[in-house]
Design a protein around this motif. Structure first.
Motif, PDB file in Angstrom:
ATOM      1  N   UNK A  96       0.943  -1.305  -0.072  1.00 51.08           N
ATOM      2  CA  UNK A  96      -0.044   0.010   0.010  1.00 51.08           C
ATOM      3  C   UNK A  96       0.859   1.155  -0.146  1.00 51.08           C
ATOM      4  N   UNK A  97       0.454   2.293  -0.837  1.00 50.34           N
ATOM      5  CA  UNK A  97       1.255   3.446  -0.988  1.00 50.34           C
ATOM      6  C   UNK A  97       0.226   4.351  -0.410  1.00 50.34           C
ATOM      7  N   UNK A  98       0.397   4.941   0.668  1.00 51.63           N
ATOM      8  CA  UNK A  98      -0.229   6.302   1.134  1.00 51.63           C
ATOM      9  C   UNK A  98       0.382   7.465   0.651  1.00 51.63           C
ATOM     10  N   UNK A  99      -0.608   8.250  -0.142  1.00 51.52           N
ATOM     11  CA  UNK A  99      -0.183   9.276  -1.163  1.00 51.52           C
ATOM     12  C   UNK A  99      -0.413  10.451  -0.454  1.00 51.52           C
ATOM     13  N   UNK A 100      -1.455  10.879   0.311  1.00 52.12           N
ATOM     14  CA  UNK A 100      -1.718  11.924   0.947  1.00 52.12           C
ATOM     15  C   UNK A 100      -3.010  12.147   1.375  1.00 52.12           C
ATOM     16  N   UNK A 101      -3.084  13.224   2.412  1.00 55.74           N
ATOM     17  CA  UNK A 101      -4.305  13.260   3.140  1.00 55.74           C
ATOM     18  C   UNK A 101      -4.793  14.725   2.848  1.00 55.74           C
ATOM     19  N   UNK A 102      -6.032  14.879   2.964  1.00 53.57           N
ATOM     20  CA  UNK A 102      -6.590  16.107   2.739  1.00 53.57           C
ATOM     21  C   UNK A 102      -8.003  16.415   3.306  1.00 53.57           C
ATOM     22  N   UNK A 103      -8.519  17.516   3.536  1.00 49.49           N
ATOM     23  CA  UNK A 103      -9.881  17.860   3.748  1.00 49.49           C
ATOM     24  C   UNK A 103     -10.654  18.171   2.456  1.00 49.49           C
ATOM     25  N   UNK A 104     -10.237  18.195   1.479  1.00 52.46           N
ATOM     26  CA  UNK A 104     -10.926  18.652   0.253  1.00 52.46           C
ATOM     27  C   UNK A 104     -10.193  17.933  -0.997  1.00 52.46           C
TER      28      UNK A 104
END
Length: 183
Positions: A96-104
């Motif tokens: 699994x690659x976690x690419x990023x986190x955002x609220x939008x």
């Protein structure tokens, strides 16, 4: 029966091919006999047999060359905001690659995250032929075009996939939309 087994294990083989393979094994059987046997056991003609690839068969055959992507969300107790995490899964290895986190998570952000992934993969990007995704609005045409540029074909999940539920025997059945077992 041998004719039935050959037809099921080799969906692209027609009557003549099965007849030729049986002849190599020492059995003389006419094409019309093969046709009657297959009709009796309700196995369709080769062109109809071979084009009926199920979603499960596709996934099993292409797992090592396939990526899948989606979002999951985390509700933050401190900021009281929902944070969406974008991830990509190598289906064959389950890495699994976690690419990023955002609220939008909009289309531009998602496209940039997959661009970063492709740069990180470098030459290994050629190992992958398919990327499975859902039909969410965050996946724009620029997202698909970016993958097409590196010869990765985007495959969208079937429309009713969110209404399907897996059973212990591995089959998938439609569930009620408000059912607690609905995916």
């Amino acid at each position: 029966m041998l004719i039935e087994r050959m037809a099921k294990e080799n969906p692209t083989w027609g009557y003549k091919r099965i007849q030729g393979e049986l002849l190599k094994l020492g059995y003389r059987v006419g094409a019309s006999t093969i046709r009657r046997v297959l009709k009796r056991v309700r196995i369709p003609l080769a062109p109809l047999r071979c084009t009926d690839t199920t979603w499960r068969q596709f996934l099993r055959m292409q797992a090592s060359s396939m990526l899948a992507c989606d979002f999951f969300h985390v509700d933050c107790a401190v900021t009281l905001k929902r944070v969406y995490v974008f991830f990509v899964l190598e289906v064959g290895s389950r890495y699994v690659y976690l690419l990023g986190a955002t609220t939008n998570p909009d289309g531009a952000w998602t496209t940039q995250q997959v661009r970063n992934l492709l740069m990180d993969l470098g030459d290994d990007v050629t190992e992958f032929r398919f990327l499975i995704r859902d039909r969410a609005g965050q996946f724009t045409t620029s997202f698909d075009a970016l993958l097409a540029d590196v010869d990765i074909r985007v495959v969208k999940t079937p429309r009713a996939a969110h209404r399907r539920t897996a059973s212990p025997n591995g089959s998938c059945a439609l569930s009620e939309p408000n059912s607690p077992t609905a995916c």
